[in-house]
Write a protein that holds these residues in place. Structure first.
Motif, PDB file in Angstrom:
ATOM      1  N   GLU A  73       0.833  -1.205   0.000  1.00 52.10           N
ATOM      2  CA  GLU A  73       0.000   0.000   0.000  1.00 52.10           C
ATOM      3  C   GLU A  73       0.867   1.254   0.000  1.00 52.10           C
ATOM      4  OE1 GLU A  73      -3.665  -1.900   2.596  1.00 52.10           O
ATOM      5  OE2 GLU A  73      -2.376  -0.409   3.505  1.00 52.10           O
ATOM      6  N   LEU A  74       0.393   2.260  -0.712  1.00 55.58           N
ATOM      7  CA  LEU A  74       1.069   3.551  -0.785  1.00 55.58           C
ATOM      8  C   LEU A  74       0.069   4.619  -0.367  1.00 55.58           C
ATOM      9  CD1 LEU A  74       3.717   4.956  -1.662  1.00 55.58           C
ATOM     10  CD2 LEU A  74       2.706   5.190  -3.941  1.00 55.58           C
ATOM     11  N   TRP A  75       0.360   5.308   0.741  1.00 54.64           N
ATOM     12  CA  TRP A  75      -0.542   6.293   1.324  1.00 54.64           C
ATOM     13  C   TRP A  75       0.123   7.663   1.380  1.00 54.64           C
ATOM     14  CZ3 TRP A  75      -5.536   5.325   3.038  1.00 54.64           C
ATOM     15  CH2 TRP A  75      -5.924   3.987   3.085  1.00 54.64           C
ATOM     16  N   SER A  76      -0.689   8.710   1.347  1.00 56.30           N
ATOM     17  CA  SER A  76      -0.180  10.076   1.384  1.00 56.30           C
ATOM     18  C   SER A  76      -0.974  10.897   2.395  1.00 56.30           C
ATOM     19  CB  SER A  76      -0.338  10.699  -0.010  1.00 56.30           C
ATOM     20  OG  SER A  76      -0.134  12.081   0.037  1.00 56.30           O
ATOM     21  N   LEU A  77      -0.261  11.793   3.086  1.00 58.35           N
ATOM     22  CA  LEU A  77      -0.898  12.731   4.006  1.00 58.35           C
ATOM     23  C   LEU A  77      -0.300  14.111   3.763  1.00 58.35           C
ATOM     24  CD1 LEU A  77      -2.773  13.259   6.445  1.00 58.35           C
ATOM     25  CD2 LEU A  77      -0.783  12.882   7.895  1.00 58.35           C
ATOM     26  N   ASP A  78      -1.144  15.083   3.460  1.00 57.43           N
ATOM     27  CA  ASP A  78      -0.695  16.452   3.196  1.00 57.43           C
ATOM     28  C   ASP A  78      -0.276  17.110   4.508  1.00 57.43           C
ATOM     29  OD1 ASP A  78      -0.280  19.047   2.391  1.00 57.43           O
ATOM     30  OD2 ASP A  78      -2.185  19.256   1.351  1.00 57.43           O
ATOM     31  N   LEU A  79       0.989  17.540   4.570  1.00 57.41           N
ATOM     32  CA  LEU A  79       1.518  18.185   5.771  1.00 57.41           C
ATOM     33  C   LEU A  79       1.620  19.696   5.612  1.00 57.41           C
ATOM     34  CD1 LEU A  79       4.491  15.773   6.564  1.00 57.41           C
ATOM     35  CD2 LEU A  79       2.179  15.724   7.520  1.00 57.41           C
ATOM     36  N   SER A  80       1.094  20.242   4.543  1.00 55.91           N
ATOM     37  CA  SER A  80       1.306  21.661   4.256  1.00 55.91           C
ATOM     38  C   SER A  80       0.384  22.585   5.038  1.00 55.91           C
ATOM     39  CB  SER A  80       1.117  21.925   2.761  1.00 55.91           C
ATOM     40  OG  SER A  80      -0.229  21.691   2.383  1.00 55.91           O
ATOM     41  N   HIS A  81      -0.677  22.080   5.588  1.00 59.22           N
ATOM     42  CA  HIS A  81      -1.652  22.936   6.255  1.00 59.22           C
ATOM     43  C   HIS A  81      -1.105  23.504   7.553  1.00 59.22           C
ATOM     44  CE1 HIS A  81      -4.256  21.577   3.208  1.00 59.22           C
ATOM     45  NE2 HIS A  81      -4.471  20.394   3.726  1.00 59.22           N
ATOM     46  N   LYS A  82      -1.210  24.793   7.698  1.00 60.95           N
ATOM     47  CA  LYS A  82      -0.696  25.458   8.900  1.00 60.95           C
ATOM     48  C   LYS A  82      -1.432  25.018  10.154  1.00 60.95           C
ATOM     49  CE  LYS A  82       2.176  28.513   8.472  1.00 60.95           C
ATOM     50  NZ  LYS A  82       3.588  28.367   8.743  1.00 60.95           N
ATOM     51  N   GLN A  83      -2.647  24.495  10.003  1.00 61.75           N
ATOM     52  CA  GLN A  83      -3.379  24.097  11.199  1.00 61.75           C
ATOM     53  C   GLN A  83      -2.696  22.939  11.927  1.00 61.75           C
ATOM     54  OE1 GLN A  83      -7.341  22.647  10.308  1.00 61.75           O
ATOM     55  NE2 GLN A  83      -6.744  22.327   8.205  1.00 61.75           N
ATOM     56  N   LEU A  84      -1.800  22.221  11.248  1.00 63.55           N
ATOM     57  CA  LEU A  84      -1.051  21.179  11.939  1.00 63.55           C
ATOM     58  C   LEU A  84      -0.126  21.777  12.992  1.00 63.55           C
ATOM     59  CD1 LEU A  84      -0.004  18.771   9.053  1.00 63.55           C
ATOM     60  CD2 LEU A  84      -1.633  18.326  10.881  1.00 63.55           C
ATOM     61  N   GLU A  85       0.218  23.054  12.844  1.00 61.55           N
ATOM     62  CA  GLU A  85       1.126  23.702  13.779  1.00 61.55           C
ATOM     63  C   GLU A  85       0.449  24.113  15.072  1.00 61.55           C
ATOM     64  OE1 GLU A  85       4.041  26.538  12.257  1.00 61.55           O
ATOM     65  OE2 GLU A  85       3.040  26.298  10.339  1.00 61.55           O
ATOM     66  N   GLU A  86      -0.855  24.232  15.055  1.00 59.06           N
ATOM     67  CA  GLU A  86      -1.570  24.740  16.217  1.00 59.06           C
ATOM     68  C   GLU A  86      -1.851  23.620  17.217  1.00 59.06           C
ATOM     69  OE1 GLU A  86      -2.015  27.933  16.607  1.00 59.06           O
ATOM     70  OE2 GLU A  86      -1.091  28.246  14.655  1.00 59.06           O
ATOM     71  N   PRO A  87      -1.468  23.796  18.469  1.00 58.15           N
ATOM     72  CA  PRO A  87      -1.747  22.758  19.464  1.00 58.15           C
ATOM     73  C   PRO A  87      -3.244  22.622  19.693  1.00 58.15           C
ATOM     74  CG  PRO A  87      -0.922  24.729  20.528  1.00 58.15           C
ATOM     75  CD  PRO A  87      -0.821  24.968  19.041  1.00 58.15           C
ATOM     76  N   ASN A  88      -3.657  21.417  19.982  1.00 59.35           N
ATOM     77  CA  ASN A  88      -5.057  21.107  20.296  1.00 59.35           C
ATOM     78  C   ASN A  88      -6.010  21.392  19.146  1.00 59.35           C
ATOM     79  OD1 ASN A  88      -4.256  20.441  22.967  1.00 59.35           O
ATOM     80  ND2 ASN A  88      -4.266  22.624  23.454  1.00 59.35           N
ATOM     81  N   HIS A  89      -5.511  21.530  17.943  1.00 58.68           N
ATOM     82  CA  HIS A  89      -6.377  21.756  16.792  1.00 58.68           C
ATOM     83  C   HIS A  89      -6.794  20.403  16.235  1.00 58.68           C
ATOM     84  CE1 HIS A  89      -7.866  22.768  12.865  1.00 58.68           C
ATOM     85  NE2 HIS A  89      -7.872  24.026  13.210  1.00 58.68           N
ATOM     86  N   HIS A  90      -8.072  20.220  16.030  1.00 57.69           N
ATOM     87  CA  HIS A  90      -8.572  18.974  15.473  1.00 57.69           C
ATOM     88  C   HIS A  90      -8.632  19.127  13.962  1.00 57.69           C
ATOM     89  CE1 HIS A  90      -9.408  17.207  19.345  1.00 57.69           C
ATOM     90  NE2 HIS A  90      -9.877  18.374  19.704  1.00 57.69           N
ATOM     91  N   ALA A  91      -7.569  18.713  13.307  1.00 53.61           N
ATOM     92  CA  ALA A  91      -7.468  18.864  11.860  1.00 53.61           C
ATOM     93  C   ALA A  91      -8.466  17.964  11.147  1.00 53.61           C
ATOM     94  CB  ALA A  91      -6.056  18.526  11.404  1.00 53.61           C
TER      95      ALA A  91
END
Length: 159
Positions: A73-91
């Motif tokens: 299997e080959l899977w991808s997850l986009d890491l570009s979203h700035k919301q990943l930087e915010e603590p406690n953010h439910h992306a």
């Protein structure tokens, strides 16, 4: 056992360390100096001996061994979203399966304990093993430049 670490740098050279552990994505944000779990929908099943690399703004996870043996299997997850930087953010991000037999034609053989590296827009997979085929000594490439024409290409077969 069963974890992968990738490093993602944003424009300001701020570093986030992502840890994929039993298919839970956590990050270590250097500003907060602590691990935070990122809520993400879907994705690969729990596995060990897989690989993860970063291509542009995406974490790519390939292969490994799960409940039903080795997989390709080959899977991808986009890491570009700035919301990943915010603590406690439910992306609201979700994993995307990049390659199946229907979309990529002949697939790389299922494997675990292989090596993955990225050069330019291409991911290379070398070696590994499977219960069915034993140790492998082959080299495969997956080109990310043209996602609509994505396919695996065997560069060198086992000796």
């Amino acid at each position: 056992f069963g974890h992968i670490v990738v490093n993602r740098l944003w424009g300001s050279m701020q570093s986030l360390i992502f840890l994929l552990f039993l298919c839970r994505l956590v990050l270590c944000h250097e500003e907060y100096s602590k691990w935070m779990q990122i809520k993400i929908g879907g994705g690969p099943s729990q596995r060990s001996h897989h690989t993860a690399v970063v291509v542009k703004d995406e974490m790519i996870v390939f292969g490994g061994k799960g409940e039903h043996g080795e997989n390709n299997e080959l899977w991808s997850l986009d890491l570009s979203h700035k919301q990943l930087e915010e603590p406690n953010h439910h992306a609201s991000h979700s994993w995307k399966q990049l390659c199946t037999h229907d979309t990529c034609g002949d697939l790389i053989y299922p494997r675990e304990a292989h090596t993955a590296v990225v050069y330019g827009d291409t991911m290379y997979i070398f070696g590994g093993r499977s219960d069915k085929d034993g140790s492998m000594n082959d080299l495969w490439a997956f080109d990310f430049k043209s996602p609509h024409e994505a396919k695996w290409e065997m560069l060198c077969s086992s000796l």
